[in-house]
Design an enzyme around this catalytic site. Sequence first.
Site, PDB file in Angstrom:
ATOM      1  N   ASP A  23       0.832  -1.197   0.000  1.00 42.38           N
ATOM      2  CA  ASP A  23       0.000   0.000   0.000  1.00 42.38           C
ATOM      3  C   ASP A  23       0.872   1.254   0.000  1.00 42.38           C
ATOM      4  O   ASP A  23       2.065   1.208   0.305  1.00 42.38           O
ATOM      5  CB  ASP A  23      -0.930   0.016   1.215  1.00 42.38           C
ATOM      6  CG  ASP A  23      -0.160  -0.018   2.535  1.00 42.38           C
ATOM      7  OD1 ASP A  23       0.773  -0.836   2.654  1.00 42.38           O
ATOM      8  OD2 ASP A  23      -0.476   0.767   3.453  1.00 42.38           O
TER       9      ASP A  23
ATOM     10  N   GLU B 256       0.061  -1.060   5.771  1.00 45.08           N
ATOM     11  CA  GLU B 256       1.091  -0.546   6.677  1.00 45.08           C
ATOM     12  C   GLU B 256       0.884   0.926   6.983  1.00 45.08           C
ATOM     13  O   GLU B 256       1.132   1.376   8.115  1.00 45.08           O
ATOM     14  CB  GLU B 256       2.475  -0.765   6.048  1.00 45.08           C
ATOM     15  CG  GLU B 256       3.652  -0.495   6.994  1.00 45.08           C
ATOM     16  CD  GLU B 256       4.167   0.939   6.945  1.00 45.08           C
ATOM     17  OE1 GLU B 256       5.037   1.277   7.768  1.00 45.08           O
ATOM     18  OE2 GLU B 256       3.691   1.731   6.102  1.00 45.08           O
TER      19      GLU B 256
END
Length: 403
Positions: A43, A110
């Site tokens: 991400d 994350e």
Amino acid sequence: MERTYPLMHAKLEKQSFNEFSYVFKWNGKDTSMAPYVLMAHLDVVPVEAIAESKWTYPSFSGKIEKDTIWGRGAVDDKSSAIAIMEATEQMLENNFTPERTFYFCFGHDEEIAGKRGANIISQWFKEKNINPAFVLDEGGMIDTEKFKDVQRPVAVIATGEKGFVNVDISVAIPGGHSSQPEKETAIDVLNKAIVRVREKQMPPIISPPVKSLLEKTAAEQSFVKKIAIANMWLFKNLVIKGMEENKQTNAMVHTTLVPTIVKAGIKDNVIPSIANATFNSRILPGQTSDDVVNFVKNAINDERVTVKKQTISLMEASSSTPSNHPSFQMLESITQKIVPNVLVSPYLLIGATDSRYFRPFSDAVLNFTPMQNAKGFHGIDERIGVTDLSRMISFYKLVLAEK
């Protein structure tokens, strides 16, 4: 991913967690050895719409111009994921099998604390009683700009990381029509509270990783700096004052507090009754989230301001892996092979990574990727050199081949 890395998907065991996080298992020759874990996250943070026009190339274009790859995630952290997969695919093409088992853990969240990605993956490791001998994630890099006195590249490998907490402050004072304001409004009180928190810093601490960094780099610096670092009992305050002059080194010796969200008002002629702000804090080892809350309360010293700690993404500061650990020495040796004349040093990671979920049950957790002078992560014109990506692939190959 499957089209680009077919051998990796065909020959390694793969599991999905919450749809978008993945774990690959590459069985080694000696299954009695504790496994290694290589981590990266898939991400990225968003790009502000208002900032899109300020990018040299479209923010999600992945444009390659000369020796540079441009785009969100180029540094943080798609380059790590790609380098791991490229290294694996190339080694599979040569029918390579590692000595020990490797797990590749790719989280998908994350940037929002990793609760549904790395956190769930780490729980699976614990349930399966898999205790990695070594975990490697993003974090430290190679620098040739910030350590000018050293006059050679410095590779900083994070042996620990700061904690993370959000603190909300709120003020409730009856509002009304903007033509008849009181002497103080909710916004006035909130603004003063923000300024009071920002005027001072929490007490400084030189943690073991930062002390090691100072000692390593001091050996290459001026005589005066060598004397100061060698006699911290006498010159500690002077050393800290010097570190406070730079935002990055300041963050190594202080728990930081900065307002990141401020909310108040719904219309231009209405004085809001409630004003809110959120402080993001990165916590030094040796201090806690409770210390942060107490500091904020004491700094504001105003009963009209409510202070509350968020718990949803709270992480206290991590423990540290000793720099004399074999895993650190392995990374030091590998880095010296791929970066000429490099000085390798431990340091404290001032951000937070997915690897923190593995610290309670892994022998060693380190944070490092051998990219150099990375630019623009979480900001405008994020980019990485093609030579950096190539170096990263070579680095992971050496880690995978380590005996």
